[in-house]
Design a protein around this motif. Structure first.
Motif, PDB file in Angstrom:
ATOM      1  N   PRO A  30       0.904  -1.302  -0.093  1.00 22.78           N
ATOM      2  CA  PRO A  30      -0.051   0.011  -0.124  1.00 22.78           C
ATOM      3  C   PRO A  30       0.777   1.309   0.006  1.00 22.78           C
ATOM      4  CG  PRO A  30      -0.851  -1.571   1.690  1.00 22.78           C
ATOM      5  CD  PRO A  30       0.416  -2.263   1.129  1.00 22.78           C
ATOM      6  N   LEU A  80     -12.742  -1.726   1.175  1.00 19.93           N
ATOM      7  CA  LEU A  80     -12.307  -0.445   1.249  1.00 19.93           C
ATOM      8  C   LEU A  80     -13.391   0.637   1.669  1.00 19.93           C
ATOM      9  CD1 LEU A  80     -10.060   1.912   1.025  1.00 19.93           C
ATOM     10  CD2 LEU A  80     -10.388   1.515  -1.317  1.00 19.93           C
ATOM     11  N   TRP A  83      -5.869  -3.717   3.272  1.00 18.80           N
ATOM     12  CA  TRP A  83      -4.722  -4.706   2.572  1.00 18.80           C
ATOM     13  C   TRP A  83      -4.017  -5.790   3.675  1.00 18.80           C
ATOM     14  CZ3 TRP A  83       0.566  -5.627   2.684  1.00 18.80           C
ATOM     15  CH2 TRP A  83       1.252  -6.266   1.613  1.00 18.80           C
ATOM     16  N   ALA A 131      -7.129  -2.420  -5.678  1.00 13.72           N
ATOM     17  CA  ALA A 131      -8.380  -2.902  -4.746  1.00 13.72           C
ATOM     18  C   ALA A 131      -9.319  -3.617  -5.513  1.00 13.72           C
ATOM     19  CB  ALA A 131      -9.092  -1.662  -3.949  1.00 13.72           C
ATOM     20  N   TRP A 178      -6.680   1.986   2.785  1.00 12.62           N
ATOM     21  CA  TRP A 178      -6.471   0.904   1.853  1.00 12.62           C
ATOM     22  C   TRP A 178      -5.294   0.016   2.697  1.00 12.62           C
ATOM     23  CZ3 TRP A 178      -7.554  -2.513  -0.900  1.00 12.62           C
ATOM     24  CH2 TRP A 178      -6.653  -3.396  -1.506  1.00 12.62           C
ATOM     25  N   LEU A 208      -4.755   2.937  -6.615  1.00 12.47           N
ATOM     26  CA  LEU A 208      -5.272   2.292  -5.522  1.00 12.47           C
ATOM     27  C   LEU A 208      -6.295   1.519  -5.920  1.00 12.47           C
ATOM     28  CD1 LEU A 208      -5.305   4.098  -2.024  1.00 12.47           C
ATOM     29  CD2 LEU A 208      -7.416   2.900  -2.904  1.00 12.47           C
TER      30      LEU A 208
END
Length: 120
Positions: free
Chosen positions: A4, A26, A115, A17, A111, A13
């Protein structure tokens, strides 16, 4: 798969995702963090939220908070745990650009939470 911290834009991003099937996670994390700070994000349902609508919702809320409710803005950053040093190095020329940059930092931190939960 990138860590990330390595992501350089909201587009990257969101692509990451989505490719990992974690976009809904998210959205849930962002909403959770905003709710903990008593900030209504005003986005669609989790199923109908798109990357653009999520980003627009965050940016408009941050822009509003910067103008009218600084204490809630600071509390939000604290709850989300946006690194202070990241904010210090922003080089925005105006409030609109600053709110976009902060929004990306918020997304990036949320995120990271998603993650790490998915990978560890």
């Amino acid at each position: 798969m990138q860590k990330p911290e390595a992501l350089s834009s909201a587009v990257n991003l969101f692509e990451e995702a989505t490719s990992l099937n974690l976009f809904k996670n998210l959205v849930v994390q962002v909403e959770k963090d905003f709710n903990l700070a008593s900030v209504d994000l005003e986005i669609d349902t989790i199923e109908s939220t798109t990357p653009n609508s999520l980003l627009d919702g965050i940016e408009s809320k941050i822009y509003y908070l910067l103008q009218y409710d600084t204490s809630t803005y600071i509390n939000l950053l604290y709850i989300i745990d946006v690194p202070e040093h990241s904010i210090k190095y922003l080089k925005a020329e105006n409030l609109e650009q600053f709110s976009k940059d902060i929004s990306f930092l918020i997304l990036k931190r949320c995120w990271m939470k998603v993650w790490y939960k998915a990978n560890y």
